[in-house]
Design a protein around this motif. Sequence first.
Motif, PDB file in Angstrom:
ATOM      1  N   ARG A  18       0.809  -1.221   0.000  1.00 56.74           N
ATOM      2  CA  ARG A  18       0.000   0.000   0.000  1.00 56.74           C
ATOM      3  C   ARG A  18       0.839   1.267   0.000  1.00 56.74           C
ATOM      4  NH1 ARG A  18      -3.896  -1.908   4.391  1.00 56.74           N
ATOM      5  NH2 ARG A  18      -5.168  -3.273   3.122  1.00 56.74           N
ATOM      6  N   ASN A  19       1.960   1.256   0.671  1.00 56.22           N
ATOM      7  CA  ASN A  19       2.780   2.459   0.795  1.00 56.22           C
ATOM      8  C   ASN A  19       3.978   2.447  -0.152  1.00 56.22           C
ATOM      9  OD1 ASN A  19       1.115   3.511   2.807  1.00 56.22           O
ATOM     10  ND2 ASN A  19       2.109   2.211   4.328  1.00 56.22           N
ATOM     11  N   GLU A  20       4.034   1.503  -1.044  1.00 55.53           N
ATOM     12  CA  GLU A  20       5.149   1.399  -1.983  1.00 55.53           C
ATOM     13  C   GLU A  20       4.744   1.974  -3.334  1.00 55.53           C
ATOM     14  OE1 GLU A  20       8.229   0.139  -1.217  1.00 55.53           O
ATOM     15  OE2 GLU A  20       7.495  -0.048   0.833  1.00 55.53           O
ATOM     16  N   TYR A  21       5.702   2.109  -4.204  1.00 54.85           N
ATOM     17  CA  TYR A  21       5.432   2.606  -5.550  1.00 54.85           C
ATOM     18  C   TYR A  21       4.751   1.545  -6.404  1.00 54.85           C
ATOM     19  CZ  TYR A  21       8.591   6.330  -4.203  1.00 54.85           C
ATOM     20  OH  TYR A  21       9.166   7.372  -3.558  1.00 54.85           O
ATOM     21  N   ALA A  22       3.991   1.995  -7.372  1.00 54.39           N
ATOM     22  CA  ALA A  22       3.237   1.083  -8.236  1.00 54.39           C
ATOM     23  C   ALA A  22       4.145   0.115  -8.986  1.00 54.39           C
ATOM     24  CB  ALA A  22       2.394   1.884  -9.225  1.00 54.39           C
ATOM     25  N   ASP A  23       5.346   0.546  -9.380  1.00 48.32           N
ATOM     26  CA  ASP A  23       6.227  -0.361 -10.121  1.00 48.32           C
ATOM     27  C   ASP A  23       6.675  -1.529  -9.250  1.00 48.32           C
ATOM     28  OD1 ASP A  23       7.816   1.372  -8.593  1.00 48.32           O
ATOM     29  OD2 ASP A  23       9.462   1.357 -10.030  1.00 48.32           O
ATOM     30  N   LYS A  24       6.810  -1.306  -7.946  1.00 48.46           N
ATOM     31  CA  LYS A  24       7.175  -2.408  -7.052  1.00 48.46           C
ATOM     32  C   LYS A  24       6.020  -3.398  -6.935  1.00 48.46           C
ATOM     33  CE  LYS A  24      10.694  -0.064  -4.368  1.00 48.46           C
ATOM     34  NZ  LYS A  24      11.171   0.309  -3.051  1.00 48.46           N
ATOM     35  N   THR A  25       4.794  -2.883  -6.926  1.00 49.24           N
ATOM     36  CA  THR A  25       3.627  -3.761  -6.892  1.00 49.24           C
ATOM     37  C   THR A  25       3.569  -4.591  -8.167  1.00 49.24           C
ATOM     38  OG1 THR A  25       2.416  -2.190  -5.520  1.00 49.24           O
ATOM     39  CG2 THR A  25       1.114  -3.848  -6.682  1.00 49.24           C
ATOM     40  N   ALA A  26       3.792  -3.942  -9.286  1.00 50.43           N
ATOM     41  CA  ALA A  26       3.791  -4.668 -10.563  1.00 50.43           C
ATOM     42  C   ALA A  26       4.873  -5.743 -10.578  1.00 50.43           C
ATOM     43  CB  ALA A  26       3.990  -3.695 -11.717  1.00 50.43           C
ATOM     44  N   ASP A  27       6.048  -5.426 -10.047  1.00 53.90           N
ATOM     45  CA  ASP A  27       7.134  -6.410  -9.988  1.00 53.90           C
ATOM     46  C   ASP A  27       6.723  -7.629  -9.168  1.00 53.90           C
ATOM     47  OD1 ASP A  27       8.767  -4.825 -11.525  1.00 53.90           O
ATOM     48  OD2 ASP A  27       9.897  -4.016  -9.821  1.00 53.90           O
ATOM     49  N   ARG A  28       6.051  -7.407  -8.058  1.00 51.44           N
ATOM     50  CA  ARG A  28       5.638  -8.518  -7.202  1.00 51.44           C
ATOM     51  C   ARG A  28       4.550  -9.353  -7.873  1.00 51.44           C
ATOM     52  NH1 ARG A  28       5.128  -7.808  -1.184  1.00 51.44           N
ATOM     53  NH2 ARG A  28       5.182 -10.057  -1.426  1.00 51.44           N
ATOM     54  N   ILE A  29       3.642  -8.690  -8.584  1.00 56.57           N
ATOM     55  CA  ILE A  29       2.582  -9.418  -9.295  1.00 56.57           C
ATOM     56  C   ILE A  29       3.203 -10.306 -10.372  1.00 56.57           C
ATOM     57  CG2 ILE A  29       0.626  -9.162 -10.884  1.00 56.57           C
ATOM     58  CD1 ILE A  29      -0.115  -6.635  -9.207  1.00 56.57           C
ATOM     59  N   LEU A  30       4.147  -9.754 -11.113  1.00 60.63           N
ATOM     60  CA  LEU A  30       4.818 -10.548 -12.145  1.00 60.63           C
ATOM     61  C   LEU A  30       5.627 -11.679 -11.531  1.00 60.63           C
ATOM     62  CD1 LEU A  30       5.921  -7.686 -14.538  1.00 60.63           C
ATOM     63  CD2 LEU A  30       4.102  -9.371 -14.920  1.00 60.63           C
ATOM     64  N   ALA A  31       6.285 -11.416 -10.405  1.00 61.35           N
ATOM     65  CA  ALA A  31       7.071 -12.451  -9.726  1.00 61.35           C
ATOM     66  C   ALA A  31       6.176 -13.587  -9.223  1.00 61.35           C
ATOM     67  CB  ALA A  31       7.857 -11.841  -8.575  1.00 61.35           C
ATOM     68  N   ALA A  32       4.911 -13.265  -8.930  1.00 61.89           N
ATOM     69  CA  ALA A  32       3.968 -14.291  -8.475  1.00 61.89           C
ATOM     70  C   ALA A  32       3.488 -15.172  -9.620  1.00 61.89           C
ATOM     71  CB  ALA A  32       2.777 -13.636  -7.782  1.00 61.89           C
ATOM     72  N   GLY A  33       3.827 -14.795 -10.861  1.00 58.60           N
ATOM     73  CA  GLY A  33       3.505 -15.646 -12.001  1.00 58.60           C
ATOM     74  C   GLY A  33       2.492 -15.095 -12.975  1.00 58.60           C
ATOM     75  N   TYR A  34       1.948 -13.900 -12.745  1.00 61.05           N
ATOM     76  CA  TYR A  34       0.963 -13.360 -13.682  1.00 61.05           C
ATOM     77  C   TYR A  34       1.599 -13.086 -15.034  1.00 61.05           C
ATOM     78  CZ  TYR A  34      -2.068 -10.298 -16.279  1.00 61.05           C
ATOM     79  OH  TYR A  34      -2.815  -9.757 -17.282  1.00 61.05           O
ATOM     80  N   ARG A  35       0.934 -13.532 -16.069  1.00 59.49           N
ATOM     81  CA  ARG A  35       1.330 -13.215 -17.436  1.00 59.49           C
ATOM     82  C   ARG A  35       0.061 -12.959 -18.233  1.00 59.49           C
ATOM     83  NH1 ARG A  35       5.214 -12.757 -14.979  1.00 59.49           N
ATOM     84  NH2 ARG A  35       7.227 -13.708 -15.236  1.00 59.49           N
ATOM     85  N   LYS A  36       0.031 -11.887 -18.997  1.00 59.76           N
ATOM     86  CA  LYS A  36      -1.102 -11.608 -19.856  1.00 59.76           C
ATOM     87  C   LYS A  36      -1.165 -12.699 -20.919  1.00 59.76           C
ATOM     88  CE  LYS A  36      -3.111  -8.069 -22.766  1.00 59.76           C
ATOM     89  NZ  LYS A  36      -2.962  -6.733 -23.339  1.00 59.76           N
ATOM     90  N   PRO A  37      -2.342 -13.292 -21.110  1.00 62.51           N
ATOM     91  CA  PRO A  37      -2.441 -14.349 -22.123  1.00 62.51           C
ATOM     92  C   PRO A  37      -2.067 -13.823 -23.508  1.00 62.51           C
ATOM     93  CG  PRO A  37      -4.423 -14.260 -20.768  1.00 62.51           C
ATOM     94  CD  PRO A  37      -3.604 -13.054 -20.427  1.00 62.51           C
ATOM     95  N   ARG A  38      -1.291 -14.632 -24.242  1.00 60.02           N
ATOM     96  CA  ARG A  38      -0.920 -14.267 -25.608  1.00 60.02           C
ATOM     97  C   ARG A  38      -1.996 -14.725 -26.571  1.00 60.02           C
ATOM     98  NH1 ARG A  38       4.343 -16.978 -26.871  1.00 60.02           N
ATOM     99  NH2 ARG A  38       3.557 -16.888 -28.980  1.00 60.02           N
ATOM    100  N   THR A  39      -2.234 -13.922 -27.578  1.00 63.35           N
ATOM    101  CA  THR A  39      -3.210 -14.251 -28.604  1.00 63.35           C
ATOM    102  C   THR A  39      -2.494 -14.554 -29.910  1.00 63.35           C
ATOM    103  OG1 THR A  39      -4.846 -12.813 -27.574  1.00 63.35           O
ATOM    104  CG2 THR A  39      -5.222 -13.405 -29.867  1.00 63.35           C
ATOM    105  N   ILE A  40      -2.924 -15.632 -30.540  1.00 62.59           N
ATOM    106  CA  ILE A  40      -2.391 -16.052 -31.836  1.00 62.59           C
ATOM    107  C   ILE A  40      -3.388 -15.620 -32.899  1.00 62.59           C
ATOM    108  CG2 ILE A  40      -1.863 -18.073 -33.257  1.00 62.59           C
ATOM    109  CD1 ILE A  40       0.194 -17.618 -31.077  1.00 62.59           C
ATOM    110  N   THR A  41      -2.901 -14.972 -33.945  1.00 64.25           N
ATOM    111  CA  THR A  41      -3.817 -14.488 -34.987  1.00 64.25           C
ATOM    112  C   THR A  41      -3.539 -15.092 -36.366  1.00 64.25           C
ATOM    113  OG1 THR A  41      -2.410 -12.558 -35.383  1.00 64.25           O
ATOM    114  CG2 THR A  41      -4.223 -12.293 -33.798  1.00 64.25           C
ATOM    115  N   THR A  42      -2.430 -15.828 -36.508  1.00 62.24           N
ATOM    116  CA  THR A  42      -2.109 -16.417 -37.812  1.00 62.24           C
ATOM    117  C   THR A  42      -1.723 -17.887 -37.668  1.00 62.24           C
ATOM    118  OG1 THR A  42       0.271 -15.940 -37.752  1.00 62.24           O
ATOM    119  CG2 THR A  42      -1.185 -14.189 -38.609  1.00 62.24           C
TER     120      THR A  42
END
Length: 103
Positions: A18-42
């Motif tokens: 809560r008291n940290e910068y947003a980039d640190k939160t994003a780093d922790r979310i990514l470290a926990a394994g979140y990945r945006k699903p990739r879409t295949i179009t071809t």
Amino acid sequence: MNENAERVELTDIIASNRNEYADKTADRILAAGYRKPRTITTVEELDALPVESAVLSDMGNVYIKDIDLDDPTAIWWVTAGAVSEFPSIAITLPATILWEPAT
């Protein structure tokens, strides 16, 4: 991990920063394994996926990439409950990558 458990984990990560910068939160979310699903179009993108990759077609079917043991250059996709194999061109696009083996 089920969807509710993932949400609780993500909420805990966000709340702990809560008291940290947003980039640190994003780093922790990514470290926990979140990945945006990739879409295949071809078809070329489908063909480039590693063997054993799983995709969800635009029509809601799940396909797993396989090879023909008699012809390792042949690319086939199988789906649960089907006796047939499907060429990449048969998969309705766009498709979402559900899983890729480590390369």
